[in-house]
Design a protein around this motif. Structure first.
Motif, short mmCIF file in Angstrom:
data_model
loop_
_atom_site.label_atom_id
_atom_site.label_comp_id
_atom_site.label_asym_id
_atom_site.label_seq_id
_atom_site.Cartn_x
_atom_site.Cartn_y
_atom_site.Cartn_z
N THR A 142 0.83 -1.20 0.00
CA THR A 142 0.00 0.00 0.00
C THR A 142 0.87 1.26 0.00
O THR A 142 2.06 1.20 0.27
N THR B 290 0.85 3.82 2.08
CA THR B 290 1.38 4.10 3.41
C THR B 290 1.31 2.81 4.22
O THR B 290 0.48 1.94 3.94
N VAL B 291 2.20 2.69 5.18
CA VAL B 291 2.30 1.44 5.91
C VAL B 291 2.33 1.67 7.42
O VAL B 291 2.77 2.71 7.89
N ARG B 292 1.85 0.68 8.19
CA ARG B 292 1.94 0.68 9.65
C ARG B 292 3.13 -0.16 10.12
O ARG B 292 3.59 -0.03 11.23
N PHE C 125 6.73 -2.31 8.20
CA PHE C 125 7.45 -2.62 6.97
C PHE C 125 8.59 -3.56 7.28
O PHE C 125 8.93 -3.78 8.44
N GLN D 249 7.68 -2.22 13.28
CA GLN D 249 6.30 -1.86 13.62
C GLN D 249 6.28 -0.39 14.02
O GLN D 249 7.02 0.03 14.92
N LEU D 250 5.45 0.39 13.33
CA LEU D 250 5.36 1.82 13.59
C LEU D 250 4.45 2.07 14.79
O LEU D 250 3.54 1.28 15.07
N GLU E 71 1.42 3.45 17.09
CA GLU E 71 -0.01 3.59 16.81
C GLU E 71 -0.29 4.98 16.23
O GLU E 71 0.17 5.99 16.75
N LYS F 285 0.88 6.23 13.48
CA LYS F 285 1.96 6.70 12.61
C LYS F 285 2.00 5.88 11.34
O LYS F 285 1.73 4.68 11.34
N GLU F 286 2.29 6.53 10.25
CA GLU F 286 2.48 5.86 8.96
C GLU F 286 3.75 6.38 8.33
O GLU F 286 4.23 7.46 8.69
N LEU F 287 4.28 5.64 7.37
CA LEU F 287 5.50 6.03 6.68
C LEU F 287 5.28 5.82 5.19
O LEU F 287 4.79 4.77 4.79
N THR F 288 5.62 6.81 4.40
CA THR F 288 5.52 6.67 2.95
C THR F 288 6.71 5.85 2.46
O THR F 288 7.85 6.12 2.85
#
Length: 130
Positions: free
Chosen positions: A50, A52-54, A56, A83-84, A86, A88-91
């Motif tokens: 996807t 953005t990810v929670r 990776f 694991q990011l 709660e 938070k997302e990372l492009t």
């Protein structure tokens, strides 16, 4: 190994596993000693499914294909699930990523995705290096 007063201990991919036996790879002594402690690790983000990810997968070298689309045989053994926090997302990025957080080792299955990991870092901070 004790937590450094100067900050988190750095882990390199070459330090993840100690020896290989008929039972598979064994965690290195360093990794076992740092389990549950703050660590820092730099690697590449494997291509996610996807935008953005929670969480990776951190790899030693850049991967050209989505690792979730490959068979187990295609996966490198030296990967770390990040694991990011709660909310938070990372492009996704092709640049190196420095992750700081708490190390967790041992087999674990993600309830939402069914993804099985052996080594995880619960990230406090992620920094894209350019």
């Amino acid at each position: 190994m004790r937590q450094s007063l100067d900050g988190p201990s750095t882990i390199r991919f070459s330090e993840l596993y100690g020896k290989e036996s008929v039972r598979g790879l064994a965690f290195s002594d360093k990794l076992k000693e740092l389990d549950g402690m703050k660590v820092e690790m730099t690697g590449y983000m494997a291509p996610p499914l996807t935008a953005t990810v929670r969480f990776f997968v951190l790899t030693r070298i850049p991967l050209a294909v989505c690792p979730f689309c490959s068979t187990d045989a295609d996966w490198p053994t030296d990967i770390v699930v990040v694991q990011l926090p709660e909310g938070k997302e990372l492009t996704p990025t092709e640049h190196q990523v420095k992750v700081t957080g708490t190390l967790s080792i041992g087999s674990q299955t993600d309830e939402d995705t069914g993804f099985v990991s052996l080594i995880r870092i619960v990230a406090d901070d992620t920094e894209v290096l350019s």
